[in-house]
Design a protein around this motif. Structure first.
Motif, PDB file in Angstrom:
ATOM      1  N   GLN A  13       0.710  -1.226  -0.075  1.00 14.93           N
ATOM      2  CA  GLN A  13      -0.094   0.025  -0.050  1.00 14.93           C
ATOM      3  C   GLN A  13       0.871   1.193  -0.005  1.00 14.93           C
ATOM      4  OE1 GLN A  13      -3.319  -0.219  -0.172  1.00 14.93           O
ATOM      5  NE2 GLN A  13      -3.977  -2.109   1.340  1.00 14.93           N
ATOM      6  N   SER A  14       2.207   1.078   0.534  1.00 17.23           N
ATOM      7  CA  SER A  14       3.009   2.296   0.629  1.00 17.23           C
ATOM      8  C   SER A  14       3.099   2.923  -0.916  1.00 17.23           C
ATOM      9  CB  SER A  14       4.335   1.963   0.926  1.00 17.23           C
ATOM     10  OG  SER A  14       4.359   1.453   2.194  1.00 17.23           O
ATOM     11  N   LEU A  15       2.755   2.092  -1.764  1.00 15.43           N
ATOM     12  CA  LEU A  15       3.144   2.495  -3.330  1.00 15.43           C
ATOM     13  C   LEU A  15       1.982   3.572  -3.570  1.00 15.43           C
ATOM     14  CD1 LEU A  15       3.725  -0.681  -5.072  1.00 15.43           C
ATOM     15  CD2 LEU A  15       5.396   0.960  -5.006  1.00 15.43           C
ATOM     16  N   LEU A  16       0.895   3.660  -2.732  1.00 14.38           N
ATOM     17  CA  LEU A  16      -0.149   4.738  -3.327  1.00 14.38           C
ATOM     18  C   LEU A  16       0.523   6.159  -3.086  1.00 14.38           C
ATOM     19  CD1 LEU A  16      -2.891   3.150  -1.283  1.00 14.38           C
ATOM     20  CD2 LEU A  16      -2.912   3.335  -3.835  1.00 14.38           C
ATOM     21  N   LYS A  17       1.641   6.078  -2.422  1.00 14.22           N
ATOM     22  CA  LYS A  17       2.319   7.481  -2.054  1.00 14.22           C
ATOM     23  C   LYS A  17       3.396   7.811  -3.273  1.00 14.22           C
ATOM     24  CE  LYS A  17       2.597   6.543   2.602  1.00 14.22           C
ATOM     25  NZ  LYS A  17       3.527   6.177   3.407  1.00 14.22           N
ATOM     26  N   ALA A  18       3.481   6.962  -4.371  1.00 13.76           N
ATOM     27  CA  ALA A  18       4.608   7.100  -5.059  1.00 13.76           C
ATOM     28  C   ALA A  18       4.280   8.411  -5.965  1.00 13.76           C
ATOM     29  CB  ALA A  18       4.645   5.732  -6.143  1.00 13.76           C
ATOM     30  N   LEU A  27      10.335   0.641  -9.864  1.00  9.36           N
ATOM     31  CA  LEU A  27      10.646  -0.066  -8.425  1.00  9.36           C
ATOM     32  C   LEU A  27      10.395  -1.558  -8.655  1.00  9.36           C
ATOM     33  CD1 LEU A  27      11.638   0.564  -5.632  1.00  9.36           C
ATOM     34  CD2 LEU A  27       9.297   0.902  -4.986  1.00  9.36           C
ATOM     35  N   CYS A  28       9.156  -1.721  -9.436  1.00  6.88           N
ATOM     36  CA  CYS A  28       9.028  -3.353  -9.771  1.00  6.88           C
ATOM     37  C   CYS A  28      10.147  -3.774 -10.430  1.00  6.88           C
ATOM     38  CB  CYS A  28       7.741  -3.229 -10.603  1.00  6.88           C
ATOM     39  SG  CYS A  28       6.170  -2.850  -9.717  1.00  6.88           S
ATOM     40  N   GLN A  29      10.574  -3.108 -11.283  1.00  7.23           N
ATOM     41  CA  GLN A  29      11.720  -3.800 -11.987  1.00  7.23           C
ATOM     42  C   GLN A  29      13.038  -3.955 -11.127  1.00  7.23           C
ATOM     43  OE1 GLN A  29      12.037  -1.001 -15.349  1.00  7.23           O
ATOM     44  NE2 GLN A  29      10.593  -2.313 -16.596  1.00  7.23           N
ATOM     45  N   GLU A  30      13.351  -2.999 -10.274  1.00  4.64           N
ATOM     46  CA  GLU A  30      14.501  -3.019  -9.627  1.00  4.64           C
ATOM     47  C   GLU A  30      14.397  -4.143  -8.516  1.00  4.64           C
ATOM     48  OE1 GLU A  30      15.327   0.830  -8.099  1.00  4.64           O
ATOM     49  OE2 GLU A  30      16.361   1.386 -10.113  1.00  4.64           O
ATOM     50  N   GLU A  80      -6.201 -12.412 -15.427  1.00  2.20           N
ATOM     51  CA  GLU A  80      -6.976 -12.818 -14.193  1.00  2.20           C
ATOM     52  C   GLU A  80      -6.142 -13.652 -13.174  1.00  2.20           C
ATOM     53  OE1 GLU A  80      -7.677 -13.007 -17.800  1.00  2.20           O
ATOM     54  OE2 GLU A  80      -8.350 -14.967 -17.781  1.00  2.20           O
ATOM     55  N   ASP A  81      -5.307 -14.381 -13.514  1.00  4.88           N
ATOM     56  CA  ASP A  81      -4.333 -15.031 -12.807  1.00  4.88           C
ATOM     57  C   ASP A  81      -3.748 -14.223 -11.662  1.00  4.88           C
ATOM     58  OD1 ASP A  81      -3.626 -17.627 -15.468  1.00  4.88           O
ATOM     59  OD2 ASP A  81      -5.239 -17.481 -14.015  1.00  4.88           O
ATOM     60  N   ILE A  82      -3.231 -13.111 -12.397  1.00  4.64           N
ATOM     61  CA  ILE A  82      -2.302 -12.253 -11.500  1.00  4.64           C
ATOM     62  C   ILE A  82      -3.254 -11.692 -10.581  1.00  4.64           C
ATOM     63  CG2 ILE A  82      -0.759 -10.396 -11.347  1.00  4.64           C
ATOM     64  CD1 ILE A  82       0.248 -11.254 -13.984  1.00  4.64           C
ATOM     65  N   LEU A  83      -4.409 -11.151 -10.867  1.00  6.79           N
ATOM     66  CA  LEU A  83      -5.467 -10.283 -10.072  1.00  6.79           C
ATOM     67  C   LEU A  83      -5.791 -11.206  -8.939  1.00  6.79           C
ATOM     68  CD1 LEU A  83      -7.539  -8.640 -12.885  1.00  6.79           C
ATOM     69  CD2 LEU A  83      -6.027  -7.348 -11.250  1.00  6.79           C
ATOM     70  N   LEU A  94      -4.701   0.315  -7.608  1.00  9.19           N
ATOM     71  CA  LEU A  94      -3.309  -0.365  -7.324  1.00  9.19           C
ATOM     72  C   LEU A  94      -3.201  -1.735  -7.839  1.00  9.19           C
ATOM     73  CD1 LEU A  94      -0.356   0.415  -6.373  1.00  9.19           C
ATOM     74  CD2 LEU A  94      -0.853  -0.247  -4.085  1.00  9.19           C
ATOM     75  N   LYS A  95      -4.009  -2.477  -7.703  1.00 12.23           N
ATOM     76  CA  LYS A  95      -4.138  -3.659  -8.152  1.00 12.23           C
ATOM     77  C   LYS A  95      -3.962  -3.693  -9.592  1.00 12.23           C
ATOM     78  CE  LYS A  95      -7.946  -6.402  -7.773  1.00 12.23           C
ATOM     79  NZ  LYS A  95      -8.817  -7.115  -7.075  1.00 12.23           N
ATOM     80  N   ASN A  96      -4.699  -2.826 -10.117  1.00 13.44           N
ATOM     81  CA  ASN A  96      -4.736  -2.875 -11.670  1.00 13.44           C
ATOM     82  C   ASN A  96      -3.414  -2.595 -12.296  1.00 13.44           C
ATOM     83  OD1 ASN A  96      -7.394  -4.127 -11.734  1.00 13.44           O
ATOM     84  ND2 ASN A  96      -8.125  -1.983 -11.818  1.00 13.44           N
ATOM     85  N   LEU A  97      -2.778  -1.513 -11.576  1.00 13.72           N
ATOM     86  CA  LEU A  97      -1.743  -0.750 -12.069  1.00 13.72           C
ATOM     87  C   LEU A  97      -0.421  -1.962 -12.023  1.00 13.72           C
ATOM     88  CD1 LEU A  97       0.160   1.452 -12.715  1.00 13.72           C
ATOM     89  CD2 LEU A  97       0.658   1.944 -10.714  1.00 13.72           C
ATOM     90  N   LEU A  98      -0.414  -2.697 -10.749  1.00 16.42           N
ATOM     91  CA  LEU A  98       0.477  -3.534 -10.394  1.00 16.42           C
ATOM     92  C   LEU A  98       0.482  -4.980 -11.581  1.00 16.42           C
ATOM     93  CD1 LEU A  98       0.952  -3.810  -6.698  1.00 16.42           C
ATOM     94  CD2 LEU A  98       2.665  -3.088  -8.286  1.00 16.42           C
TER      95      LEU A  98
END
Lengths: 198, 200
Positions: A13-18, A27-30, A80-83, A94-98
């Motif tokens: 959830q901290s990603l919401l502050k990005a 950040l995901c890639q790193e 669908e599998d990831i969601l 955030l879920k959709n973005l990730l």
């Protein structure tokens, strides 16, 4: 097997502050590419604005690392599998973005995982030259062609980190040895075609 | 003694005496001795067999083994030097005559030399220095089923083991190739073969 423990999803959830979607993407890639040992330094470097303290930063980075690695491990390719990995009450946007970011990167990450697999030293380069031997201590005049083959091999990628150790081996082959070797390699090629055609 | 073809160094004194003794052998005896010698020269690893055959020759012809061995040592000086210097059979014949062997026997030996020289040359070439000679290659290929990062992989790998002679020891080198690497390796090997063949 659940992708992450409950607490870990909370850390995401901290990603919401990005500041931007690109920042999340970066950040995901790193986090995927970093080995577990590198997560600490990564947390310090990448998360100052996002989290309250160092501990939260580490939890975020660790959660992202585990999530992305889990998806790659399982070979999930569909949205669908990831969601479905996320808990019910997780922040929708955030879920959709990730999920979107993961889908964009999945095949590059898969290749990365395969490239960094453990293995025997890998052949990375090969050079050759053909010489003619004209004289030696056992016979003063001759004209014998011979081949020098240089094989460059890289040690296990995981062991070397950022400084790969490449060793070179130079081998001499007579014509007879080369012919035998080609016979063997030809047999491999035939067997490979047989397997591919099954 | 004039200048010899097979060596630049002075020949040991005993050689003249040994040639003289050789001249005493009949044509038949010289012919069987020559046969024993060339069999050894073409198969230099068969030392035991060579010594056994010399011993038989000595017994059959009622010659003492000791002097026979000295004679043989003297004779062998010529073909060994001739091989190093790529001498023709005329030069070998001339050298034997210069050392004191009869014309008849020198001619016979030179003819045998000519007949055996392709084999002997090949042997000498084979003894020429090779750096990190590739002795053997073993291979296996298979499919990677899974790994700690990827549950299902399904990629083909090829593993090669090369046995290399480094000095007097053998060293094993292991390496792995991906499929595209294997195909380019094979392609390069074929190019090398074409190149070697054009120089043979």
């Amino acid at each position: 097997m659940a992708a992450l423990r409950d607490g870990e999803f909370a850390a995401l959830q901290s990603l919401l502050k990005a500041p931007s979607k690109d920042a999340v993407r970066q950040l995901c890639q790193e986090c995927f590419s970093s080995p577990p040992a590198g997560l600490g330094p990564l947390a310090q470097r990448a998360c100052p604005g996002l989290t309250a303290d160092a501990e939260e930063a580490e939890q975020l980075v660790s959660a992202l690392h585990n999530l992305t690695r889990h998806v790659v491990y399982r070979g999930l390719t569909k949205a669908e599998d990831i969601l479905a990995l996320f808990p019910e009450n997780f922040h929708q946007n955030l879920k959709n973005l990730l999920t979107k970011i993961i889908l964009e990167n999945i095949s590059a990450w898969r290749n990365e995982a395969q490239a960094s697999q453990i293995s025997l030293p890998r052949l990375v380069d090969m050079d050759w030259r053909v010489d003619i031997k004209t004289s030696s201590d056992s016979i003063s005049r001759m004209a014998v062609p011979t081949c020098l083959l240089q094989l460059k091999m890289q040690e296990d990628v995981a062991l070397c980190g950022n400084s790969p150790v490449v060793s070179a081996l130079t081998v001499e082959l007579s014509k007879e040895t080369l012919d035998t070797m080609l016979e063997g390699l030809g047999r491999i090629r035939d067997q490979l075609s047989a397997v591919a055609n099954k | 003694m004039g200048l010899l073809n097979f060596t630049r160094e002075p020949v040991p004194e005993a050689v003249t005496g040994d040639m003289h003794n050789l001249n005493q052998l009949s044509a038949q005896q010289f012919s069987s001795l020559t046969e024993v010698l060339f069999r050894f020269l073409t198969e230099p690893k068969e030392v035991e067999r060579f010594l056994a055959q010399l011993s038989d020759f000595a017994t059959v012809n009622k010659i003492s083994l000791g002097p026979l061995k000295n004679i043989v040592k003297s004779i062998l000086l010529v073909p060994n030097g001739a091989l190093k210097r790529n001498l023709s059979s005329e030069q070998v014949r001339a050298d034997f005559i210069a050392l004191g062997l009869s014309e008849e026997k020198a001619t016979y030996f030179a003819e045998q030399w000519k007949a055996n020289s392709p084999t002997l040359t090949r042997l000498a070439v084979g003894q020429t220095l090779m750096i990190n000679q590739l002795i053997d290659m073993e291979w296996k290929f298979g499919v990677t089923a899974g790994s700690s990062e990827l549950e299902k992989v399904g990629s083909i790998f090829l593993q090669l083991k090369l046995v290399i002679k480094k000095g007097s020891q053998m060293e094993n080198v292991y390496m792995e190739l991906t499929l595209p690497q294997f195909y380019s390796f094979l392609h390069e090997m074929e190019r090398i073969k074409t190149s070697l063949e054009s120089f043979s």
